[in-house]
Design an enzyme around this catalytic site. Sequence first.
Site, PDB file in Angstrom:
ATOM      1  N   GLY A   1      13.197  -1.492   7.091  1.00  0.00           N
ATOM      2  CA  GLY A   1      11.917  -2.057   6.664  1.00  0.00           C
ATOM      3  C   GLY A   1      12.107  -2.866   5.400  1.00  0.00           C
ATOM      4  O   GLY A   1      12.975  -2.550   4.571  1.00  0.00           O
TER       5      GLY A   1
ATOM      6  N   GLN B   1       9.856  -7.347  -2.145  1.00  0.00           N
ATOM      7  CA  GLN B   1      11.260  -7.043  -2.455  1.00  0.00           C
ATOM      8  C   GLN B   1      12.125  -8.289  -2.536  1.00  0.00           C
ATOM      9  O   GLN B   1      13.220  -8.249  -3.088  1.00  0.00           O
ATOM     10  CB  GLN B   1      11.846  -6.091  -1.397  1.00  0.00           C
ATOM     11  CG  GLN B   1      11.213  -4.724  -1.403  1.00  0.00           C
ATOM     12  CD  GLN B   1      11.751  -3.863  -0.290  1.00  0.00           C
ATOM     13  OE1 GLN B   1      11.247  -3.884   0.814  1.00  0.00           O
ATOM     14  NE2 GLN B   1      12.803  -3.106  -0.555  1.00  0.00           N
TER      15      GLN B   1
ATOM     16  N   CYS C   1      15.531   3.033   0.056  1.00  0.00           N
ATOM     17  CA  CYS C   1      14.879   1.737  -0.132  1.00  0.00           C
ATOM     18  C   CYS C   1      15.945   0.707  -0.487  1.00  0.00           C
ATOM     19  O   CYS C   1      16.821   0.997  -1.315  1.00  0.00           O
ATOM     20  CB  CYS C   1      13.858   1.833  -1.266  1.00  0.00           C
ATOM     21  SG  CYS C   1      12.999   0.298  -1.608  1.00  0.00           S
ATOM     22  N   LEU C   2      15.855  -0.463   0.097  1.00  0.00           N
ATOM     23  CA  LEU C   2      16.833  -1.520  -0.223  1.00  0.00           C
ATOM     24  C   LEU C   2      16.743  -1.920  -1.688  1.00  0.00           C
ATOM     25  O   LEU C   2      17.714  -2.453  -2.233  1.00  0.00           O
ATOM     26  CB  LEU C   2      16.613  -2.739   0.687  1.00  0.00           C
ATOM     27  CG  LEU C   2      17.050  -2.506   2.144  1.00  0.00           C
ATOM     28  CD1 LEU C   2      16.553  -3.627   3.037  1.00  0.00           C
ATOM     29  CD2 LEU C   2      18.564  -2.384   2.225  1.00  0.00           C
TER      30      LEU C   2
ATOM     31  N   HIS D   1       5.497   3.294   3.290  1.00  0.00           N
ATOM     32  CA  HIS D   1       6.486   2.918   2.265  1.00  0.00           C
ATOM     33  C   HIS D   1       6.412   1.407   1.980  1.00  0.00           C
ATOM     34  O   HIS D   1       6.410   0.984   0.815  1.00  0.00           O
ATOM     35  CB  HIS D   1       7.878   3.321   2.776  1.00  0.00           C
ATOM     36  CG  HIS D   1       9.034   2.902   1.919  1.00  0.00           C
ATOM     37  ND1 HIS D   1       9.873   3.800   1.299  1.00  0.00           N
ATOM     38  CD2 HIS D   1       9.509   1.674   1.584  1.00  0.00           C
ATOM     39  CE1 HIS D   1      10.803   3.144   0.615  1.00  0.00           C
ATOM     40  NE2 HIS D   1      10.603   1.844   0.775  1.00  0.00           N
ATOM     41  N   GLU D   2       6.310   0.613   3.047  1.00  0.00           N
ATOM     42  CA  GLU D   2       6.295  -0.850   2.872  1.00  0.00           C
ATOM     43  C   GLU D   2       4.973  -1.329   2.276  1.00  0.00           C
ATOM     44  O   GLU D   2       4.952  -2.253   1.457  1.00  0.00           O
ATOM     45  CB  GLU D   2       6.589  -1.553   4.199  1.00  0.00           C
ATOM     46  CG  GLU D   2       7.933  -1.201   4.855  1.00  0.00           C
ATOM     47  CD  GLU D   2       9.143  -1.309   3.937  1.00  0.00           C
ATOM     48  OE1 GLU D   2       9.106  -2.104   2.977  1.00  0.00           O
ATOM     49  OE2 GLU D   2      10.122  -0.568   4.167  1.00  0.00           O
TER      50      GLU D   2
ATOM     51  N   HIS E   1       5.016  -1.061  -1.364  1.00  0.00           N
ATOM     52  CA  HIS E   1       5.675  -2.199  -2.028  1.00  0.00           C
ATOM     53  C   HIS E   1       4.668  -3.320  -2.322  1.00  0.00           C
ATOM     54  O   HIS E   1       4.704  -3.920  -3.400  1.00  0.00           O
ATOM     55  CB  HIS E   1       6.787  -2.781  -1.149  1.00  0.00           C
ATOM     56  CG  HIS E   1       8.096  -2.061  -1.238  1.00  0.00           C
ATOM     57  ND1 HIS E   1       8.813  -1.955  -2.409  1.00  0.00           N
ATOM     58  CD2 HIS E   1       8.838  -1.431  -0.286  1.00  0.00           C
ATOM     59  CE1 HIS E   1       9.939  -1.286  -2.166  1.00  0.00           C
ATOM     60  NE2 HIS E   1       9.975  -0.945  -0.889  1.00  0.00           N
TER      61      HIS E   1
HETATM   62  C1  QAP Z   1      12.114   2.314   4.046  1.00  0.00           C
HETATM   63  O1  QAP Z   1      14.328   1.577   3.806  1.00  0.00           O
HETATM   64  C2  QAP Z   1      12.253   3.702   4.622  1.00  0.00           C
HETATM   65  O2  QAP Z   1      20.011   3.015  -0.297  1.00  0.00           O
HETATM   66  C3  QAP Z   1      13.148   1.322   4.518  1.00  0.00           C
HETATM   67  O3  QAP Z   1      22.320   1.699   0.099  1.00  0.00           O
HETATM   68  C4  QAP Z   1      13.423   4.431   4.494  1.00  0.00           C
HETATM   69  O4  QAP Z   1      15.560   0.200   5.067  1.00  0.00           O
HETATM   70  C5  QAP Z   1      11.201   4.286   5.276  1.00  0.00           C
HETATM   71  C6  QAP Z   1      19.055   1.074   2.632  1.00  0.00           C
HETATM   72  C7  QAP Z   1      13.536   5.699   5.040  1.00  0.00           C
HETATM   73  C8  QAP Z   1      11.315   5.541   5.809  1.00  0.00           C
HETATM   74  C9  QAP Z   1      12.469   6.254   5.709  1.00  0.00           C
HETATM   75  C10 QAP Z   1      18.996   1.944   1.577  1.00  0.00           C
HETATM   76  C11 QAP Z   1      20.239   0.388   2.847  1.00  0.00           C
HETATM   77  C12 QAP Z   1      17.908   0.812   3.510  1.00  0.00           C
HETATM   78  C13 QAP Z   1      20.082   2.149   0.740  1.00  0.00           C
HETATM   79  C14 QAP Z   1      15.515   0.987   4.146  1.00  0.00           C
HETATM   80  C15 QAP Z   1      21.268   1.456   0.954  1.00  0.00           C
HETATM   81  C16 QAP Z   1      21.347   0.582   2.021  1.00  0.00           C
HETATM   82  C17 QAP Z   1      16.665   1.320   3.304  1.00  0.00           C
HETATM   83 CO    CO Z   2      11.512   0.030   0.061  1.00  0.00          CO
END
Ligand code: QAP
Ligand code: CO
Length: 167
Positions: free
Chosen positions: A45, A50, A91-92, A133-134, A137
């Site tokens: 996501g 971001q 989270c990215l 979550h999004e 943001h």
């Molecule tokens: C949000 O998060 C989310 O730490 C999206 O080193 C996450 O795409 C919602 C990511 C989990 C619900 C559950 C994170 C990639 C990606 C990192 C992501 C990383 C590389 C996170």
């Molecule tokens: Co995020």
Amino acid sequence: MILDILEFPDPRLRTIAKPVEQVTDQTRKLIDDMFETMYDAPGIGLAASQVNVHEQVIVIDLSEDRSEPLVLINPEVEVLAGDYQDMQEGCLSVPGFYEEVTRIDHIRVKSLDRDGQPFEMEVTGLLAVCIQHEIDHLNGKLFVDYLSPLKRSRIRKKLEKQHKIQA
Ligand code: QAP
Ligand code: CO
């Protein structure tokens, strides 16, 4: 085009996103770039906030093979049931950190699609978590805001250190 992702504690992540007034080719270009950026990362996501665009645009794809792109423009959430779920979130914009967050399990989302057409969906589970979550943001909020001040400041310090090394 792959876009740069802002990282916590960048204050620009605290900007409140404005609604998209009209879905245009420019909006669709942003959406395409956001998918490319998210798939490259890789992530499930990404909110426009971001990538430092402060408009209400979200892209999500929970599939393994990137076959289920979901676009949300000007999303509105309605809570459908009073039950909660705990899930490990990342989270990215907070790379390398994952923590448990409690969120509402069952929501209805009203949104526009990439053609500007309104649609509604009822969701639970991971998709419900990801959408909340999004949307956070877009409101300048990050998952680390739900953690204890101690955990949040540890994460902030570690990321600030990394940013100094990278600079
Ligand atoms: C949000 O998060 C989310 O730490 C999206 O080193 C996450 O795409 C919602 C990511 C989990 C619900 C559950 C994170 C990639 C990606 C990192 C992501 C990383 C590389 C996170
Ligand atoms: Co995020």
